[in-house]
Design an enzyme around this catalytic site. Structure first.
Site, mmCIF file in Angstrom:
data_model
loop_
_atom_site.group_PDB
_atom_site.id
_atom_site.type_symbol
_atom_site.label_atom_id
_atom_site.label_comp_id
_atom_site.label_asym_id
_atom_site.label_seq_id
_atom_site.Cartn_x
_atom_site.Cartn_y
_atom_site.Cartn_z
ATOM 1 N N LYS A 123 0.735 -1.141 0.100
ATOM 2 C CA LYS A 123 -0.137 -0.258 -0.158
ATOM 3 C C LYS A 123 0.656 0.913 -0.106
ATOM 4 C CE LYS A 123 -3.649 1.332 3.306
ATOM 5 N NZ LYS A 123 -4.422 1.266 4.145
ATOM 6 N N SER A 168 -9.330 0.941 3.728
ATOM 7 C CA SER A 168 -8.493 1.931 2.719
ATOM 8 C C SER A 168 -7.721 1.240 1.564
ATOM 9 C CB SER A 168 -8.104 2.928 3.424
ATOM 10 O OG SER A 168 -6.613 2.285 4.292
ATOM 11 N N SER A 194 -9.309 -1.211 7.271
ATOM 12 C CA SER A 194 -9.050 -1.394 5.890
ATOM 13 C C SER A 194 -8.101 -1.957 5.557
ATOM 14 C CB SER A 194 -7.819 0.039 6.316
ATOM 15 O OG SER A 194 -8.544 1.578 6.261
#
Length: 598
Positions: free
Chosen positions: A78, A152, A176
Site C-alpha cells: 500500500k 482503505s 482497512s
C-alpha cells in the site's frame, strides 16, 4: 493480462517455479503486463530494469547460501508504506515524498527474498473503508466493477484478488485490512497491534495502526506474518514483544461468541449470506450469543470521538489549512480533529479502557468472536451520494478491534446470491493470531471456495498448516494429561493447544506406576525390546511452560522424547527407581488402551 500463466499463484507455486528455474521468466512477463495496462489499483510500478537488478541480487544471495523463504515471490505494498527510492504518496500528490529507506516490514520481506512489483492505491491517508477517496481513481470491486472494492487498502486487495501477486501489504486502523478482504474473497490478517513494525508507515492513528496482510490462503498469510513478526523492532515505539502466553491453535470443536443481534442496514443478500456462513460454522464450532452493545459503543469512539484528532495530527496543519490539496470527504473528516479539547481526549481514553477491559474479559471465555466482515456493500454511485454514512456502516464490525487491542482474521465465506463475496471475521484477544489462523485454515478447507477473483480452485493439496509459533513448546503427553483424562486441564488452563496424536519411536516401554492418584504411567527409553507408545503432542506457550512443569510430581519429569518420525520433543519421562514396583503395560501400546482394559 488475463493470459498470464501465473494469475492466482500462491507462495508455494512461485517457489516451485523458481526451483525449476522458470520463476524469473514468469516475473518478467508479470512486470511487463502490469506496466502496460491502465489499472488504477497501482500508483507506482517496478520497471523491467529494476526487476533485473533485483533478480541478480537475489540469485547471488541464493548462491551464497542465504536463507530465502520467499525467494522470487512477487508482492505489493500500500502506498502509505515506505520503499527506499520509491515515492510515497498516501494518495495525496501534495504530500508525496521519496523514501530514503525501507519500512521495516518491507525490509523484512526483501531480506526473505520477496520481489516488490508495485505500490497500490488507497483511500487518501488511509481514511476510509471504501476505496473511492483517491485522486488516482476509485478502485473497483474485483467481481463487479460497479461496486466498491473496500478500503482503505483497496489497491492491495484488488491486485491480490486478481492473482497478480501472491500477497500484498495493507494497513488497518479501523478495518482497512479486513473490509477489502471481505469484498474481494480474500484472507485479511489483522495482527495483534505491535506485532508488525509500523516504522516507515505514514500514520493514520499511530497509537492503533497495524500493517496487515492480504493473501489467497491462510497458509500464505501466516507464512508472510512469520517473516514480518520474527523480531521486535526497537526503532518503533509501538512495537511489542510477544509474551508467549496465548494458544497457538484451537480445540477440535471451538466455542465462538456471536452477536445476539446483527445489523445489516437492509441488505438482505448480505444477511442471507451470513446466515449461510453461520450454518456452516455450526458444523464446526459451538456458537454462544452475546450482547454486542459494548463493542458498538467502543467502535463509535473511533470516528465520533477525539481519535479523529490523531488523524489530524498525522496529516499536519499545512494540508488541513489547504482543503484543495485533499480529497473533499477526507478533509471533511480529519478537519473535525481541531474541534476536540485535551479534556475530551482523556475522557474518551477512560471510556476506551473500560470498554476494552470488558470486551477482553468476554473474549477470554470463548475461543473467538465471529462477525460479518461488513454488514453491507455499496455501488460506486451510492458512495457518491452518502460517502460518510455508508463508510460508517462498513465499519460496524471492525472499528472497535484495535481500540480494544484484539487480533483479527478476515476469511472468505459463502457468496451472496448476486455473486458478490461476503466474508466473515474471527476476532480474539491479543496474541491469539496463530489460534485464529489454525481455525481459518480448517474453514478454508471446509468451504473450498475458488481463490480470490481468479476462479482458481482452492488448493486442497496444500500441506496441513500447523503454526510454527515462536514461544510454543511442543510437549508429548502419555498418560493422565491426554485428552479427556483427569489432568488434561493442566494443559488447557494454560492455553496449550492440541497438535496431533502420534507415537514414540520403537525404543520405549510403558509402565503403570504404583500408588499414584490419579493413576499415572511411567515411560522409559530402553536399549532393546522397545516398542512404539501412543502419545499426544501439545503446544504449550513458553511463558506457561515452567508453571506446567512445576506441577509434575516425582517420580515423573520432563525430558526429551524421540517420536516415530524422528522429531525430538519435550515429554514425560520417569525416574528408574519407580519402575521396580510398576507393572509393565507396554503390550497395550498406550495408556488409553490400558485404562480401557480395566
Amino acid at each position: 493480462m488475463n493470459t498470464l500463466e501465473t494469475l492466482g499463484w500462491t507462495i508455494s507455486d512461485w517457489l516451485s517455479a523458481h526451483q525449476q528455474n522458470e520463476g524469473n521468466g514468469h516475473l518478467e512477463k508479470l512486470v511487463d503486463a502490469v506496466n502496460h495496462v491502465n489499472d488504477c489499483a497501482w500508483i507506482s510500478r517496478l520497471s523491467a530494469s529494476d526487476l533485473k537488478q533485483q533478480l541478480e541480487h537475489l540469485n547471488a544471495r541464493r548462491e551464497q547460501g542465504d536463507s530465502l523463504p520467499l525467494f522470487g515471490v512477487p508482492f505489493a505494498v500500500k502506498d502509505n508504506i515506505d520503499v527506499a527510492g520509491w515515492v510515497t504518496t498516501a494518495a495525496c500528490p501534495d504530500f508525496a515524498y521519496t523514501a530514503t529507506e525501507d519500512a521495516t516490514v518491507v525490509a523484512h520481506l526483501k531480506e526473505a527474498g520477496a520481489v516488490l512489483i508495485g505500490k497500490t492505491n488507497l483511500d487518501q491517508f488511509a481514511t476510509g473503508l471504501v476505496g473511492t477517496r483517491s485522486p488516482y481513481g476509485a478502485v473497483s470491486n474485483s467481481f463487479k466493477a460497479d461496486y466498491v472494492s473496500g478500503g482503505s487498502s483497496s489497491g492491495s486487495a484488488s491486485v491480490t484478488a486478481r492473482g497478480l501477486v501472491a500477497f500484498a501489504l495493507g494497513t488497518d486502523t479501523a478495518g482497512s485490512g479486513r473490509v477489502p478482504a471481505g469484498f474481494n474473497n480474500l484472507v485479511g490478517l489483522k495482527p495483534t497491534r505491535g506485532w508488525f513494525s509500523i516504522k516507515g508507515v505514514v500514520p493514520a492513528c499511530r497509537s492503533i495502526d497495524c500493517v496487515s496482510v492480504f493473501a489467497l490462503t491462510v497458509v500464505d498469510a501466516v507464512q508472510v506474518a512469520q517473516v514480518l513478526g520474527e523480531q521486535q523492532d526497537l526503532a518503533d515505539a509501538y512495537s511489542r514483544k510477544n509474551p508467549n502466553t496465548a494458544p497457538t491453535g484451537m480445540p477440535e470443536r471451538p466455542r465462538f461468541a456471536i452477536p445476539s443481534k446483527l445489523a445489516f442496514f437492509g441488505d438482505e443478500l448480505m444477511q442471507a449470506a451470513f446466515m449461510q456462513a453461520r450454518s456452516e460454522l455450526e458444523k464446526m464450532v459451538d456458537l454462544v450469543e452475546i450482547d454486542f452493545t459494548p463493542f458498538t459503543q467502543l467502535a463509535e469512539l473511533l470516528y465520533q470521538g477525539p481519535w479523529v484528532a490523531e488523524r489530524t495530527h498525522a496529516i499536519g496543519s499545512q494540508l488541513i489549512e489547504h482543503p484543495e490539496a485533499m480529497d473533499a470527504t477526507v478533509h471533511r473528516i480529519v478537519a473535525k480533529g481541531m474541534d476536540y479539547t485535551a479534556l475530551q481526549c482523556f475522557d474518551a481514553e477512560y471510556q476506551r479502557q473500560a470498554l476494552a477491559r470488558y470486551i477482553q474479559q468476554q473474549l477470554s471465555e470463548v475461543d473467538a468472536l465471529v462477525v460479518p466482515t461488513s454488514p453491507t456493500i455499496r455501488t460506486l454511485a451510492e458512495m457518491q451520494d452518502e460517502p460518510i454514512l455508508y463508510n460508517s456502516q462498513f465499519g460496524t464490525y471492525t472499528n472497535f478491534t484495535n481500540l480494544a487491542d484484539l487480533s483479527a482474521l478476515a476469511l472468505p465465506a459463502p457468496f451472496r446470491a448476486d455473486g458478490l463475496p461476503a466474508g466473515i471475521t474471527l476476532i480474539a484477544n491479543a496474541w491469539h493470531d496463530f489460534a485464529l489462523a489454525d481455525f481459518g485454515q480448517r474453514w478454508q478447507a471446509h468451504l473450498a471456495l475458488p481463490m480470490g477473483a481468479t476462479g482458481k480452485p482452492f488448493q486442497a493439496m496444500v500441506p496441513t498448516f500447523k503454526p510454527v509459533a515462536p514461544g510454543a513448546v511442543p510437549v508429548a503427553v502419555v498418560g493422565a494429561h491426554l485428552t479427556g483424562m483427569p489432568l488434561n486441564f493442566q494443559l488447557t488452563t494454560r492455553h496449550a493447544s492440541f497438535v496431533e496424536a502420534t507415537q514414540t519411536a520403537p525404543e520405549y516401554r510403558l509402565y503403570a506406576l504404583a500408588n499414584t492418584t490419579p493413576p499415572k504411567p511411567g515411560l522409559a527409553r530402553v536399549a532393546e525390546n522397545g516398542a512404539s507408545i501412543q502419545v499426544e503432542l501439545w503446544d504449550v506457550p513458553l511463558a506457561n511452560f515452567g508453571a506446567f512443569v512445576a506441577e509434575i510430581p516425582e517420580p515423573l519429569g520432563i525430558g526429551t522424547l524421540l517420536l516415530e518420525d524422528g522429531r525430538r520433543v519435550k515429554g514425560f519421562i520417569c525416574e528408574p527407581v519407580a519402575l521396580g514396583s510398576a507393572k509393565d503395560i507396554t503390550h497395550f501400546g498406550g495408556w488409553r488402551a490400558y485404562i480401557a482394559s480395566n
